[in-house]
Design a protein around this motif. Structure first.
Motif, PDB file in Angstrom:
ATOM      1  N   CYS A   3       0.819  -1.212   0.000  1.00  0.00           N
ATOM      2  CA  CYS A   3       0.000   0.000   0.000  1.00  0.00           C
ATOM      3  C   CYS A   3       0.859   1.272   0.000  1.00  0.00           C
ATOM      4  N   GLY A   4       1.872   1.321   0.844  1.00  0.00           N
ATOM      5  CA  GLY A   4       2.740   2.498   0.923  1.00  0.00           C
ATOM      6  C   GLY A   4       3.464   2.775  -0.388  1.00  0.00           C
ATOM      7  N   ALA A   5       3.927   1.702  -1.050  1.00  0.00           N
ATOM      8  CA  ALA A   5       4.625   1.862  -2.338  1.00  0.00           C
ATOM      9  C   ALA A   5       3.669   2.346  -3.421  1.00  0.00           C
ATOM     10  N   LEU A   6       2.441   1.824  -3.401  1.00  0.00           N
ATOM     11  CA  LEU A   6       1.448   2.266  -4.387  1.00  0.00           C
ATOM     12  C   LEU A   6       1.057   3.722  -4.173  1.00  0.00           C
ATOM     13  N   LYS A   7       0.946   4.137  -2.892  1.00  0.00           N
ATOM     14  CA  LYS A   7       0.635   5.541  -2.608  1.00  0.00           C
ATOM     15  C   LYS A   7       1.752   6.444  -3.119  1.00  0.00           C
ATOM     16  N   LYS A   8       3.004   6.031  -2.921  1.00  0.00           N
ATOM     17  CA  LYS A   8       4.140   6.808  -3.412  1.00  0.00           C
ATOM     18  C   LYS A   8       4.119   6.882  -4.936  1.00  0.00           C
ATOM     19  N   LEU A   9       3.846   5.770  -5.584  1.00  0.00           N
ATOM     20  CA  LEU A   9       3.756   5.730  -7.037  1.00  0.00           C
ATOM     21  C   LEU A   9       2.696   6.706  -7.538  1.00  0.00           C
ATOM     22  N   LEU A  10       1.508   6.674  -6.941  1.00  0.00           N
ATOM     23  CA  LEU A  10       0.433   7.570  -7.368  1.00  0.00           C
ATOM     24  C   LEU A  10       0.779   9.040  -7.102  1.00  0.00           C
ATOM     25  N   LYS A  11       1.388   9.317  -5.956  1.00  0.00           N
ATOM     26  CA  LYS A  11       1.797  10.692  -5.661  1.00  0.00           C
ATOM     27  C   LYS A  11       2.813  11.188  -6.684  1.00  0.00           C
ATOM     28  N   ASP A  12       3.767  10.322  -7.057  1.00  0.00           N
ATOM     29  CA  ASP A  12       4.774  10.703  -8.061  1.00  0.00           C
ATOM     30  C   ASP A  12       4.126  10.957  -9.420  1.00  0.00           C
ATOM     31  N   HIS A  40       4.895   6.532 -16.888  1.00  0.00           N
ATOM     32  CA  HIS A  40       5.682   6.473 -15.659  1.00  0.00           C
ATOM     33  C   HIS A  40       6.586   5.237 -15.651  1.00  0.00           C
ATOM     34  N   PHE A  41       6.074   4.118 -16.109  1.00  0.00           N
ATOM     35  CA  PHE A  41       6.866   2.889 -16.175  1.00  0.00           C
ATOM     36  C   PHE A  41       8.086   3.084 -17.069  1.00  0.00           C
ATOM     37  N   VAL A  42       7.868   3.665 -18.245  1.00  0.00           N
ATOM     38  CA  VAL A  42       8.982   3.895 -19.174  1.00  0.00           C
ATOM     39  C   VAL A  42       9.968   4.892 -18.575  1.00  0.00           C
ATOM     40  N   ASP A  43       9.453   5.991 -18.039  1.00  0.00           N
ATOM     41  CA  ASP A  43      10.334   6.994 -17.430  1.00  0.00           C
ATOM     42  C   ASP A  43      11.175   6.386 -16.309  1.00  0.00           C
ATOM     43  N   GLN A  44      10.568   5.569 -15.461  1.00  0.00           N
ATOM     44  CA  GLN A  44      11.298   4.938 -14.355  1.00  0.00           C
ATOM     45  C   GLN A  44      12.324   3.923 -14.859  1.00  0.00           C
ATOM     46  N   SER A  45      11.950   3.206 -15.924  1.00  0.00           N
ATOM     47  CA  SER A  45      12.864   2.206 -16.484  1.00  0.00           C
ATOM     48  C   SER A  45      14.108   2.858 -17.060  1.00  0.00           C
ATOM     49  N   LEU A  46      13.958   4.047 -17.628  1.00  0.00           N
ATOM     50  CA  LEU A  46      15.076   4.742 -18.256  1.00  0.00           C
ATOM     51  C   LEU A  46      15.871   5.608 -17.280  1.00  0.00           C
ATOM     52  N   SER A  47      15.276   5.877 -16.131  1.00  0.00           N
ATOM     53  CA  SER A  47      15.911   6.759 -15.155  1.00  0.00           C
ATOM     54  C   SER A  47      17.046   6.056 -14.412  1.00  0.00           C
ATOM     55  N   SER A  48      18.087   6.832 -14.093  1.00  0.00           N
ATOM     56  CA  SER A  48      19.174   6.273 -13.275  1.00  0.00           C
ATOM     57  C   SER A  48      18.801   6.330 -11.791  1.00  0.00           C
ATOM     58  N   ASP A  49      17.814   7.178 -11.443  1.00  0.00           N
ATOM     59  CA  ASP A  49      17.340   7.300 -10.068  1.00  0.00           C
ATOM     60  C   ASP A  49      16.151   6.359  -9.860  1.00  0.00           C
ATOM     61  N   LYS A  50      16.421   5.160  -9.392  1.00  0.00           N
ATOM     62  CA  LYS A  50      15.364   4.155  -9.196  1.00  0.00           C
ATOM     63  C   LYS A  50      14.723   4.341  -7.821  1.00  0.00           C
ATOM     64  N   LYS A  51      13.511   4.915  -7.812  1.00  0.00           N
ATOM     65  CA  LYS A  51      12.799   5.120  -6.554  1.00  0.00           C
ATOM     66  C   LYS A  51      12.171   3.813  -6.069  1.00  0.00           C
ATOM     67  N   TYR A  52      11.765   2.987  -7.003  1.00  0.00           N
ATOM     68  CA  TYR A  52      11.134   1.717  -6.683  1.00  0.00           C
ATOM     69  C   TYR A  52      11.259   0.799  -7.886  1.00  0.00           C
ATOM     70  N   THR A  53      10.955  -0.456  -7.679  1.00  0.00           N
ATOM     71  CA  THR A  53      11.039  -1.442  -8.757  1.00  0.00           C
ATOM     72  C   THR A  53       9.659  -1.643  -9.351  1.00  0.00           C
ATOM     73  N   LEU A  54       9.573  -1.489 -10.659  1.00  0.00           N
ATOM     74  CA  LEU A  54       8.316  -1.731 -11.364  1.00  0.00           C
ATOM     75  C   LEU A  54       8.521  -2.907 -12.309  1.00  0.00           C
ATOM     76  N   THR A  55       7.541  -3.779 -12.362  1.00  0.00           N
ATOM     77  CA  THR A  55       7.617  -4.952 -13.227  1.00  0.00           C
ATOM     78  C   THR A  55       6.291  -5.119 -13.950  1.00  0.00           C
ATOM     79  N   LEU A  56       6.354  -5.505 -15.210  1.00  0.00           N
ATOM     80  CA  LEU A  56       5.134  -5.777 -15.968  1.00  0.00           C
ATOM     81  C   LEU A  56       4.689  -7.221 -15.752  1.00  0.00           C
TER      82      LEU A  56
END
Length: 180
Positions: A3-12, A40-56
């Motif tokens: 839940c906390g990770a999803l809230k952070k994802l939505l806030k971002d 957001h998934f693409v932006d996070q995948s390409l970013s060097s700053d990984k805030k969290y892990t996203l997987t399809l």
């Protein structure tokens, strides 16, 4: 996710797209929620700053989507590339001929009356969440046809079946890369 990770994802997502949940007008420019998540998934995948892990969910372990498919005949896929290529050609034809209302023709998804589970015969998974895109006017018909396995005859279904077979054959013969 948690839940906390999803809230952070939505806030971002809200912050990065300058959206205001208290102002419906801030969402007018947004194409769809799926667009926001994909971006957001693409932006996070390409970013060097990984805030969290996203997987399809490539294997449809959690989610199955009925829209954009019209696979009406059970033909084998030779590889994951072939399955993806067949999907791309098929999706192109669905859009071209506006056959989206026949998304209930999907044969990759079966419903087991005993276990009350949907089963994806391609990925061999039982996704607990079935997403039927579009408006509510199609929902009841599509879910009933998926659960009961009964599909009414329509001449357009023959066309969709032919196009599905054509997409399958083209995807075997020609490795097409369609931009959609």
């Amino acid at each position: 996710g948690k839940c906390g990770a999803l809230k952070k994802l939505l806030k971002d997502i809200i912050k990065e797209n300058k959206l205001d949940p208290d102002n419906i007008n801030s969402f007018i420019e947004v194409r769809s929620d799926q667009y926001l998540y994909s971006k957001h998934f693409v932006d996070q995948s390409l970013s060097s700053d990984k805030k969290y892990t996203l997987t399809l969910d490539y294997k449809h372990q959690l989610f199955e989507v009925t829209g954009g498919r019209m696979r009406t005949i059970n033909l084998p896929h030779f590889s994951s590339f072939h399955a993806f290529n067949a999907y791309k050609v098929e999706r192109f034809l669905v859009k071209l001929f506006k056959l989206h209302k026949y998304q209930d023709l999907l044969t990759d998804l079966n419903y087991d009356q005993k276990s009350h589970l949907f089963h994806n015969r391609v990925t061999k998974t039982n996704p607990p969440v079935i997403h039927i895109p579009g408006s509510w006017k199609f929902f009841d018909r599509i879910i009933n046809q998926l659960i009961n396995g009964k599909r009414a005859f329509s001449p357009l279904r023959l066309v969709a079946g032919f196009l599905s077979f054509l997409a399958y054959m083209v995807s075997i013969l020609i490795p097409i890369r369609l931009n959609m």
